[in-house]
Design an enzyme around this catalytic site. Sequence first.
Site, PDB file in Angstrom:
ATOM      1  N   CYS A  25     -18.597   5.111   6.166  1.00 36.55           N
ATOM      2  CA  CYS A  25     -18.608   3.457   6.142  1.00 36.55           C
ATOM      3  C   CYS A  25     -17.606   3.164   7.256  1.00 36.55           C
ATOM      4  O   CYS A  25     -16.446   2.528   6.865  1.00 36.55           O
ATOM      5  CB  CYS A  25     -18.247   2.952   4.872  1.00 36.55           C
ATOM      6  SG  CYS A  25     -18.700   1.115   4.394  1.00 36.55           S
ATOM      7  N   LYS A  72       0.834  -1.210   0.133  1.00 31.10           N
ATOM      8  CA  LYS A  72       0.052  -0.189  -0.051  1.00 31.10           C
ATOM      9  C   LYS A  72       0.937   1.064   0.200  1.00 31.10           C
ATOM     10  O   LYS A  72       0.603   2.307  -0.787  1.00 31.10           O
ATOM     11  CB  LYS A  72      -0.893  -0.067   1.243  1.00 31.10           C
ATOM     12  CG  LYS A  72      -1.938   1.363   1.193  1.00 31.10           C
ATOM     13  CD  LYS A  72      -2.047   1.578   2.875  1.00 31.10           C
ATOM     14  CE  LYS A  72      -0.910   2.248   3.539  1.00 31.10           C
ATOM     15  NZ  LYS A  72      -1.446   3.058   4.792  1.00 31.10           N
ATOM     16  N   CYS A 120     -25.012   3.750   8.220  1.00 31.35           N
ATOM     17  CA  CYS A 120     -25.866   3.371   6.971  1.00 31.35           C
ATOM     18  C   CYS A 120     -26.941   4.474   6.439  1.00 31.35           C
ATOM     19  O   CYS A 120     -27.456   4.660   5.448  1.00 31.35           O
ATOM     20  CB  CYS A 120     -26.457   1.939   6.990  1.00 31.35           C
ATOM     21  SG  CYS A 120     -25.065   0.856   7.011  1.00 31.35           S
ATOM     22  N   CYS A 171     -25.766   7.192   4.342  1.00 37.28           N
ATOM     23  CA  CYS A 171     -25.160   6.728   3.460  1.00 37.28           C
ATOM     24  C   CYS A 171     -26.115   6.941   2.031  1.00 37.28           C
ATOM     25  O   CYS A 171     -27.037   6.252   1.949  1.00 37.28           O
ATOM     26  CB  CYS A 171     -24.623   5.493   3.376  1.00 37.28           C
ATOM     27  SG  CYS A 171     -23.614   4.905   1.900  1.00 37.28           S
ATOM     28  N   CYS A 204     -26.625  -0.999  -1.499  1.00 37.04           N
ATOM     29  CA  CYS A 204     -25.263  -1.734  -0.731  1.00 37.04           C
ATOM     30  C   CYS A 204     -25.688  -2.947  -0.428  1.00 37.04           C
ATOM     31  O   CYS A 204     -26.543  -3.043   0.572  1.00 37.04           O
ATOM     32  CB  CYS A 204     -24.914  -0.599   0.300  1.00 37.04           C
ATOM     33  SG  CYS A 204     -23.497  -1.538   1.166  1.00 37.04           S
TER      34      CYS A 204
END
Length: 254
Positions: free
Chosen positions: A232, A162, A239, A242, A248
Amino acid sequence: PRQSRRRKSLSIAYEAGQDDGAEPRRARWEPRDWQEQLERIREMRRSRDAPVDEMGVQKCYDSNAPPQVMRYQVLLALMLSSQTKDQVTSAAMLRLRRRGLTVDSVLQMDDDTLGQIIYPVGFWRNKVKYIKQTTAILKQKYGGDIPSTVEELVQLPGVGPKMAHLAMHIAWDSVAGIAVDTHVHRISNRLKWVKKETKSPEETRVALEEWLPRDLWKEINWLLVGFGQQTCLPVNPRCSQCLNQDICPAAKRL
């Protein structure tokens, strides 16, 4: 010659089955609703006010420093950021920069002093060791600069995939792959952006690169990291706030 042969064989592989009577290639797998999900995440991230936006690695280096020094500072910020909140990494980098953050200044610094400056970043004792080892390698092998390939970057002590991909993005402005951290890993699995569940960020990187258009590879990290910091969340995701709640796959279960 080897390169030209490789390019030729790739070109043949892509053309096979198009008009030579051979069986057509199987359509590439793509997650359901991913484009709409992505657009909605962009909308939620439009204000760019997550910790990663204000104190992420791209904000931690001295933009007025010579390019070689800037690249070194990017790599150091990435090494410090592992298992550490952006706020803590940013503060540690500021303390280092106040002392003049270069390859030579770090090599001249004793371990205790370096440890006091970077504390309380996660695993700071290990990071002191890795930073000193990596900095010595950069001085000896790269003339004080950082490597310009992922393959060489991941050979440095304390530098994982990463970090290497983000170093390529930020320091070299080159996209060699997708930088996947815990946020990108978690959200990719929740949205089913991977064909089957992945167990590690590196598995997720490979899975995403199989289908995600290359022109999105650089954007996807900062987009999902900020989304993971604000909405998230790892535990108790928001949620209800969102925009993707209705499309989702994980929203109903969480």
